[in-house]
Design a protein around this motif. Structure first.
Motif, mmCIF file in Angstrom:
data_model
loop_
_atom_site.group_PDB
_atom_site.id
_atom_site.type_symbol
_atom_site.label_atom_id
_atom_site.label_comp_id
_atom_site.label_asym_id
_atom_site.label_seq_id
_atom_site.Cartn_x
_atom_site.Cartn_y
_atom_site.Cartn_z
ATOM 1 N N GLU A 131 0.949 8.868 0.101
ATOM 2 C CA GLU A 131 -0.028 8.154 -0.827
ATOM 3 C C GLU A 131 -0.470 9.582 -1.650
ATOM 4 O OE1 GLU A 131 -2.997 6.259 1.405
ATOM 5 O OE2 GLU A 131 -2.052 5.165 2.406
ATOM 6 N N ASN A 207 2.641 5.691 -2.766
ATOM 7 C CA ASN A 207 2.043 5.496 -3.516
ATOM 8 C C ASN A 207 0.839 5.993 -4.345
ATOM 9 O OD1 ASN A 207 2.530 2.200 -1.115
ATOM 10 N ND2 ASN A 207 3.477 4.853 -0.079
ATOM 11 N N HIS A 227 8.591 4.034 -5.960
ATOM 12 C CA HIS A 227 7.066 4.308 -5.909
ATOM 13 C C HIS A 227 6.454 2.755 -5.929
ATOM 14 C CE1 HIS A 227 4.463 5.147 -9.397
ATOM 15 N NE2 HIS A 227 3.479 5.325 -8.166
ATOM 16 N N ARG A 228 5.523 2.567 -5.234
ATOM 17 C CA ARG A 228 5.093 1.276 -5.173
ATOM 18 C C ARG A 228 3.546 1.538 -5.899
ATOM 19 N NH1 ARG A 228 5.235 1.643 1.558
ATOM 20 N NH2 ARG A 228 6.965 0.870 1.617
ATOM 21 N N ALA A 242 1.857 -1.435 0.093
ATOM 22 C CA ALA A 242 1.405 -0.240 -0.898
ATOM 23 C C ALA A 242 0.069 -0.716 -1.372
ATOM 24 C CB ALA A 242 1.940 -1.175 -2.269
ATOM 25 N N HIS A 243 -0.132 1.182 -1.013
ATOM 26 C CA HIS A 243 -2.304 1.111 -1.468
ATOM 27 C C HIS A 243 -1.777 2.673 -1.353
ATOM 28 C CE1 HIS A 243 -2.673 1.722 3.085
ATOM 29 N NE2 HIS A 243 -1.611 1.334 3.410
#
Length: 297
Positions: A131, A207, A227-228, A242-243
């Motif tokens: 992330e 993310n 790539h989220r 996804a976060h």
């Protein structure tokens, strides 16, 4: 807090500090920090109570403190242990007052701890599910004075900031699987893709939020396999896996950690955040890490 109370009640015993240091540092036997030999003679004690040794291979002398963060500082070792413990929750100014010590002397020790923590943080490589998020920190030129004026403080502007505006951006990077965090102070965010390319060590699933600095990153960095993106503007905080909630969590720790200092110089901000990274990643083991790793020889 009354400094006499600190000395009489809260300072650890010198013998306990030295014994703990020996247990961590010499867990595989006393080893020469210069040549690595285990052929060592014990040779008395220093004035600080540390054991002295002579290496039978290279003939050099050393003691329990040689090459550690305690070396080359005039404080008694029990006071340095106290500083390490209180760095988690107190400002350097408060610690110096409690010990009745010169602020600049305590600050030099704190900065050496930060240097060790920075070495730790630079060793964190990104791979797996990662992330990335950005946070902006109020950090001016604390401690710097200009003729006829007080020190400069970070500006209190809302929203995104800049290095020049005393609100530098900080990238928060979280490895989900381990989990580990790394904070990176940026002069600006235009070079974020170049920096991420340097830090990514293996294939990653990245993310981020919808900020334009991340747009096209999977096409530009080969190791970014997916790539989220979550759109905070549209009230989307998570969509399945996804976060960036891990980053949001660490950013909360970051704000609370910096609050006690009532301002940090942006020049030294990275060191403070590297120390926080060490605290968060090595809970319960960060002190042992500082004592056993990255010894200066």
């Amino acid at each position: 807090m009354d400094r006499e109370a600190v000395r009489e009640v809260f300072l650890p015993r010198r013998e306990d500090c030295l014994e703990y240091l020996r247990k961590i540092r010499w867990k595989e036997g006393v080893k020469c920090p210069y040549c690595g030999s285990l052929k060592i003679w014990a040779d008395g004690y220093t004035r600080k109570g540390a054991r002295k040794y002579e290496c039978r291979e290279c003939g050099r002398y050393f003691n329990d403190l040689t090459g550690t963060i305690f070396d080359r500082h005039h404080f008694p070792i029990e006071e340095m242990f106290y500083i390490l413990k209180e760095m988690e929750a107190k400002s350097t100014l408060q610690i110096s007052r409690e010990l009745g010590r010169d602020y600049e002397s305590v600050l030099r020790f704190v900065r050496e701890v930060h240097e060790r923590a920075s070495g730790y943080a630079r060793g964190i490589s990104l791979e797996g599910v990662v992330e990335v998020d950005e946070v902006y920190v109020h950090a001016g030129k604390k401690g710097e004075r200009r003729a006829g004026r007080g020190r400069r403080r970070g500006l209190r502007k809302r929203g995104r900031g800049t290095w020049e505006g005393d609100k530098p951006p900080v990238l928060t990077l979280v490895k989900r699987e381990e989990p580990k965090v790394r904070f990176c102070v940026m002069k600006n965010l235009r070079g974020v893709k170049r920096k991420l390319k340097e830090w990514i060590g293996g294939e990653v699933v990245l993310n981020t939020d919808e900020y334009g600095i991340y747009r096209g990153i999977a096409e530009e960095i080969e190791k970014v396999k997916e790539h989220r993106v979550v759109s905070h503007r549209q009230g989307e905080w998570a969509r399945g896996e996804a976060h960036v909630n891990g980053c949001e969590n660490r950013n909360g720790f970051l704000r609370a950690f910096l609050r006690k200092y009532r301002g940090v110089s942006k020049t030294y901000l990275q060191g403070y955040l590297d120390f926080l990274s060490l605290l968060l990643n090595e809970r319960g083991g960060w002190l042992a890490f500082l004592l056993s790793d990255h010894l200066r020889t």
